[in-house]
Design a protein around this motif. Structure first.
Motif, PDB file in Angstrom:
ATOM      1  N   ILE A  22       0.835  -1.210   0.000  1.00  0.00           N
ATOM      2  CA  ILE A  22       0.000   0.000   0.000  1.00  0.00           C
ATOM      3  C   ILE A  22       0.869   1.260   0.000  1.00  0.00           C
ATOM      4  O   ILE A  22       1.692   1.459   0.898  1.00  0.00           O
ATOM      5  CB  ILE A  22      -0.962   0.013   1.215  1.00  0.00           C
ATOM      6  CG1 ILE A  22      -1.868  -1.236   1.188  1.00  0.00           C
ATOM      7  CG2 ILE A  22      -1.820   1.289   1.214  1.00  0.00           C
ATOM      8  CD1 ILE A  22      -2.721  -1.391  -0.061  1.00  0.00           C
ATOM      9  N   ALA A  23       0.693   2.087  -1.023  1.00  0.00           N
ATOM     10  CA  ALA A  23       1.474   3.319  -1.154  1.00  0.00           C
ATOM     11  C   ALA A  23       0.785   4.480  -0.442  1.00  0.00           C
ATOM     12  O   ALA A  23       1.428   5.292   0.215  1.00  0.00           O
ATOM     13  CB  ALA A  23       1.668   3.653  -2.631  1.00  0.00           C
ATOM     14  N   ARG A 191       4.391   3.697   8.414  1.00  0.00           N
ATOM     15  CA  ARG A 191       3.315   4.551   7.911  1.00  0.00           C
ATOM     16  C   ARG A 191       3.688   5.981   8.254  1.00  0.00           C
ATOM     17  O   ARG A 191       3.969   6.293   9.414  1.00  0.00           O
ATOM     18  CB  ARG A 191       1.979   4.178   8.579  1.00  0.00           C
ATOM     19  CG  ARG A 191       1.473   2.793   8.165  1.00  0.00           C
ATOM     20  CD  ARG A 191       0.436   2.267   9.135  1.00  0.00           C
ATOM     21  NE  ARG A 191      -0.810   3.041   9.091  1.00  0.00           N
ATOM     22  CZ  ARG A 191      -1.836   2.804   8.271  1.00  0.00           C
ATOM     23  NH1 ARG A 191      -1.750   1.808   7.401  1.00  0.00           N
ATOM     24  NH2 ARG A 191      -2.929   3.518   8.323  1.00  0.00           N
ATOM     25  N   VAL A 192       3.717   6.826   7.250  1.00  0.00           N
ATOM     26  CA  VAL A 192       4.153   8.214   7.437  1.00  0.00           C
ATOM     27  C   VAL A 192       2.988   9.152   7.154  1.00  0.00           C
ATOM     28  O   VAL A 192       2.319   9.032   6.123  1.00  0.00           O
ATOM     29  CB  VAL A 192       5.338   8.538   6.482  1.00  0.00           C
ATOM     30  CG1 VAL A 192       5.782   9.985   6.633  1.00  0.00           C
ATOM     31  CG2 VAL A 192       6.506   7.587   6.739  1.00  0.00           C
ATOM     32  N   LEU A 193       2.744  10.069   8.075  1.00  0.00           N
ATOM     33  CA  LEU A 193       1.636  11.008   7.908  1.00  0.00           C
ATOM     34  C   LEU A 193       2.014  12.103   6.920  1.00  0.00           C
ATOM     35  O   LEU A 193       3.053  12.747   7.056  1.00  0.00           O
ATOM     36  CB  LEU A 193       1.262  11.631   9.253  1.00  0.00           C
ATOM     37  CG  LEU A 193       0.021  12.534   9.256  1.00  0.00           C
ATOM     38  CD1 LEU A 193      -1.239  11.739   8.925  1.00  0.00           C
ATOM     39  CD2 LEU A 193      -0.147  13.213  10.613  1.00  0.00           C
ATOM     40  N   ALA A 215       7.378   2.526   1.913  1.00  0.00           N
ATOM     41  CA  ALA A 215       6.486   2.631   3.072  1.00  0.00           C
ATOM     42  C   ALA A 215       5.105   3.145   2.630  1.00  0.00           C
ATOM     43  O   ALA A 215       4.848   3.293   1.435  1.00  0.00           O
ATOM     44  CB  ALA A 215       7.107   3.546   4.124  1.00  0.00           C
ATOM     45  N   THR A 216       4.213   3.401   3.600  1.00  0.00           N
ATOM     46  CA  THR A 216       2.850   3.845   3.286  1.00  0.00           C
ATOM     47  C   THR A 216       2.642   5.292   3.715  1.00  0.00           C
ATOM     48  O   THR A 216       2.949   5.666   4.847  1.00  0.00           O
ATOM     49  CB  THR A 216       1.814   2.956   4.021  1.00  0.00           C
ATOM     50  OG1 THR A 216       1.984   1.606   3.584  1.00  0.00           O
ATOM     51  CG2 THR A 216       0.383   3.403   3.732  1.00  0.00           C
ATOM     52  N   LEU A 217       2.124   6.081   2.796  1.00  0.00           N
ATOM     53  CA  LEU A 217       1.851   7.493   3.049  1.00  0.00           C
ATOM     54  C   LEU A 217       0.390   7.627   3.477  1.00  0.00           C
ATOM     55  O   LEU A 217      -0.506   7.193   2.766  1.00  0.00           O
ATOM     56  CB  LEU A 217       2.098   8.272   1.753  1.00  0.00           C
ATOM     57  CG  LEU A 217       2.132   9.784   1.789  1.00  0.00           C
ATOM     58  CD1 LEU A 217       3.305  10.280   2.638  1.00  0.00           C
ATOM     59  CD2 LEU A 217       2.263  10.341   0.370  1.00  0.00           C
ATOM     60  N   VAL A 218       0.161   8.197   4.652  1.00  0.00           N
ATOM     61  CA  VAL A 218      -1.205   8.371   5.152  1.00  0.00           C
ATOM     62  C   VAL A 218      -1.573   9.846   5.019  1.00  0.00           C
ATOM     63  O   VAL A 218      -0.948  10.714   5.639  1.00  0.00           O
ATOM     64  CB  VAL A 218      -1.317   7.924   6.638  1.00  0.00           C
ATOM     65  CG1 VAL A 218      -2.749   8.114   7.138  1.00  0.00           C
ATOM     66  CG2 VAL A 218      -0.874   6.476   6.793  1.00  0.00           C
TER      67      VAL A 218
END
Length: 227
Positions: A22-23, A191-193, A215-218
């Motif tokens: 998940i991007a 997960r990075v905000l 990683a995943t960008l939130v």
């Protein structure tokens, strides 16, 4: 290596190694690395038909959404450099930035800039124009770009008078992303905000570091601001 001369090549490398990871997470919406790459390639090809080539400046005035990230990647993939403009800026400031950067193409969406009249600027709407954009191939583009190609032009706050555009090349962006990624020890499980406005340079760290390391960008919502 020759294949990884630009920041989007680092992203494409992650797409190859883990396409279903998940991007982006935005509310209930999820984009895998493969989804994000496909849409960015389609938009990049569409931009090429509009004449975007190496170092063409393209304005981006899009609400925080997966398509905002699609737009940034697409401009880079087409060889262009993005000029981020916060939709929340006063109309005068938006007009001033567009005039100063002399962009001839602006990527926006129906709610961000619909009230502004753009003279001599070709507007591309990532929502209402998507059916046309999606006609393009989702395959990676094989452009031979140098690492000295311009990646983006970000405007200073203008607190000392007129905002000035600061030009950043891929090489500098990659050096920066690599050093912050190592410092934070970013791994694919992270997960990075995505909190900052894309017109502020900390957004570069949030977005490109995350996507370069798999990683995943939130994406934050307006509700999160009240927290």
């Amino acid at each position: 290596s020759k294949r990884h001369k630009c920041i989007h090549h680092w992203f494409e490398r992650q797409v190859e190694s883990a396409p279903h990871a998940i991007a982006i997470v935005s509310g209930t919406q999820e984009y895998s690395y493969q989804d994000l790459n496909r849409e960015a390639n389609q938009l990049a090809r569409y931009l090429k038909t509009l004449g975007v080539t190496a170092e063409t400046l393209v304005g981006v005035c899009v609400d925080r959404s997966p398509r905002m990230v699609v737009a940034l990647l697409a401009i880079l993939k087409a060889g262009g450099a993005y000029v981020p403009i916060a939709p929340t800026y006063p109309k005068e400031r938006i007009s001033l930035m567009l005039e100063d950067s002399a962009v001839s193409i602006l990527i926006t969406d129906q709610q961000s800039c619909s009230s502004i009249l753009f003279e001599n600027i070709h507007t591309v709407y990532v929502d209402s124009d998507w059916a046309d954009i999606a006609q393009n191939s989702g395959e990676n583009l094989s452009l031979d770009l140098s690492s000295n190609t311009l990646a983006y032009v970000i405007y200073t706050s203008g607190s000392t008078g007129t905002p000035k555009g600061v030009m950043v090349e891929h090489q500098s962006l990659m050096n920066f992303v690599q050093s912050v990624g190592k410092t934070y020890g970013i791994v694919p499980d992270d997960r990075v905000l995505q909190f900052a406005s894309i017109s502020v340079d900390i957004s570069v760290e949030e977005i490109f570091m995350t996507l370069s390391y798999g990683a995943t960008l939130v994406l934050r919502s307006t509700e999160m601001l009240r927290s």
